[in-house]
Design an enzyme around this catalytic site. Structure first.
Site, mmCIF file in Angstrom:
data_model
loop_
_atom_site.group_PDB
_atom_site.id
_atom_site.type_symbol
_atom_site.label_atom_id
_atom_site.label_comp_id
_atom_site.label_asym_id
_atom_site.label_seq_id
_atom_site.Cartn_x
_atom_site.Cartn_y
_atom_site.Cartn_z
ATOM 1 N N THR A 186 -23.022 16.435 8.820
ATOM 2 C CA THR A 186 -22.508 15.175 8.285
ATOM 3 C C THR A 186 -23.618 14.444 7.528
ATOM 4 O O THR A 186 -24.790 14.618 7.852
ATOM 5 C CB THR A 186 -22.052 14.324 9.483
ATOM 6 N N ARG A 214 -7.394 17.023 13.161
ATOM 7 C CA ARG A 214 -8.366 16.339 14.026
ATOM 8 C C ARG A 214 -9.151 15.296 13.211
ATOM 9 O O ARG A 214 -9.603 15.567 12.107
ATOM 10 C CB ARG A 214 -9.321 17.370 14.628
ATOM 11 N N GLY A 216 -12.497 12.813 13.309
ATOM 12 C CA GLY A 216 -13.751 12.610 14.043
ATOM 13 C C GLY A 216 -14.156 11.145 14.078
ATOM 14 O O GLY A 216 -13.352 10.247 13.829
ATOM 15 N N ASP A 217 -15.418 10.932 14.371
ATOM 16 C CA ASP A 217 -15.943 9.560 14.476
ATOM 17 C C ASP A 217 -16.305 8.957 13.116
ATOM 18 O O ASP A 217 -16.359 7.732 12.977
ATOM 19 C CB ASP A 217 -17.200 9.564 15.345
ATOM 20 N N THR A 237 -24.201 10.994 13.550
ATOM 21 C CA THR A 237 -23.845 12.401 13.350
ATOM 22 C C THR A 237 -23.917 13.118 14.688
ATOM 23 O O THR A 237 -24.838 12.890 15.475
ATOM 24 C CB THR A 237 -24.764 13.098 12.329
ATOM 25 N N GLY A 238 -22.937 13.965 14.935
ATOM 26 C CA GLY A 238 -22.923 14.687 16.203
ATOM 27 C C GLY A 238 -21.499 14.964 16.622
ATOM 28 O O GLY A 238 -20.595 14.977 15.787
ATOM 29 N N GLY A 240 -18.236 14.194 17.407
ATOM 30 C CA GLY A 240 -17.444 12.998 17.142
ATOM 31 C C GLY A 240 -16.679 12.459 18.331
ATOM 32 O O GLY A 240 -16.568 11.240 18.497
#
Ligand code: ASP
Length: 319
Positions: A186, A214, A216-217, A237-238, A240
């Site tokens: 990301t 889906r 994500g964050d 980043t990671g 989510g």
């Protein structure tokens, strides 16, 4: 009379000093994703390419700030460069869903107005960060998703591409392997302009092999992105799902606001909490004085910053 003019001169001195200080504190911090990024997995050539791209993104944002542009403009410009690079999991180079499609998420937030915009699960917008900004500026909504968001971007005259544009062989192979370790990538940016305004933005293809649909964050304000002039700007980043459940980006800001702690302490504590909950990832954060934090709990995170009167930093690994 004398007293009055001394007071006036003092006031002018304070204002001038303040604005000079303000002008000295502009710049930006970026990330290109956290994950299993180790020297062992890296070639010299690949590292060079990442450093070059990160440098280009920093330069683009910094030039805007130096010329008196806004932090929002700087964030958008820096993120667009990383979206256009096949190296990062955002825009061109986005990872694939389990269905073999590319579905992109992005968001942006203005720390001076607390306005925000995001797109989620879009398939045809070349630069989702720009679409996010359009949502913020041209609608009264915060998030547009799926086909509605793609259609909105088209109406706004943004560049539309076929979903196949996002296809890169590297990400396709990752999907085929599915066990690919390098799942993150990301991109994000936090910028502070000469007027002392913060902005933050994040853009991603999500996680390799995610279920189609889906989210994500990254398009969720407070999870992957947050900005408030009172505290800081954050991009994450990671994994989510952990970032959403932990309200990671907002948590950094809230820690600063409620506990009166520094941006580096706040960001560090939030990543410690993420670790304790079993989540992996990192954040970049900057406060309105230009102090920067870039903590992460993975092997590496592409990251860098370029600030007025400071050496430019570009780093990849933990050490
Ligand atoms: N946070 C992103 C997501 O879960 C992925 C990443 O940062 O690599 O969609």
């Amino acid at each position: 009379m004398l007293k009055k003019s001394i007071l006036l001169m003092n006031a002018i001195y304070v204002i001038t000093t303040f604005s000079l200080i303000g002008q000295n504190k502009y710049g930006l911090v970026i990330h290109g994703g956290a994950g299993t990024i180790t020297r062992k997995n890296m070639t010299e050539e690949k590292e060079k390419a990442y450093r070059k791209s990160l440098g280009e993104a920093l330069n683009a944002g910094y030039t805007i700030l130096e010329n008196g542009g806004t932090s929002l403009d700087a964030v958008e410009a820096a993120v667009r460069i990383m979206e256009d690079s096949p190296l990062f999991n955002a825009g061109k180079g986005a990872v694939f869903t389990s269905a073999g499609t590319n579905e992109l998420d992005a968001s942006i937030m203005d720390g001076s107005t607390l306005q925000a915009g995001a797109v989620a699960g879009v398939k045809t917008i070349k630069n989702p960060i720009t679409a996010s900004r359009k949502v913020m500026e041209e609608t009264w909504h915060v998030v547009l998703g799926g086909e509605g968001a793609d259609n909105f971007a088209k109406e706004q005259g943004l560049e539309i591409v076929d979903n196949a544009y996002f296809h890169t062989d590297r990400r396709w192979k990752s999907l085929q392997k599915a066990k690919d370790k390098e799942k993150h990538g990301t991109v994000g940016c936090v910028a502070l302009d000469k007027n002392g305004n913060l902005a933050a933005g994040t853009s991603t293809g999500g996680l390799t092999n995610k279920r189609w649909g889906r989210i994500g964050d990254s398009p969720i304000i407070g999870a992957g992105t947050y900005a408030d002039n009172k505290t800081c700007g954050v991009s994450g980043t990671g994994q989510g799902e952990y970032f959403i459940r932990g309200n990671i980006a907002y948590d950094v800001s809230a820690m600063m606001e409620y506990k009166s702690i520094s941006v580096s302490d706040a960001a560090k504590q939030v990543i410690e909490k993420l670790t304790a909950r079993g989540g992996r990832g990192g954040v970049i954060a900057m406060d309105s004085n230009g102090n920067i934090a870039m903590p992460f709990n993975t092997e590496g995170m592409y990251r860098g910053h370029m600030m007025k009167n400071q050496d430019t930093v570009i780093r990849i690994y933990k050490d």
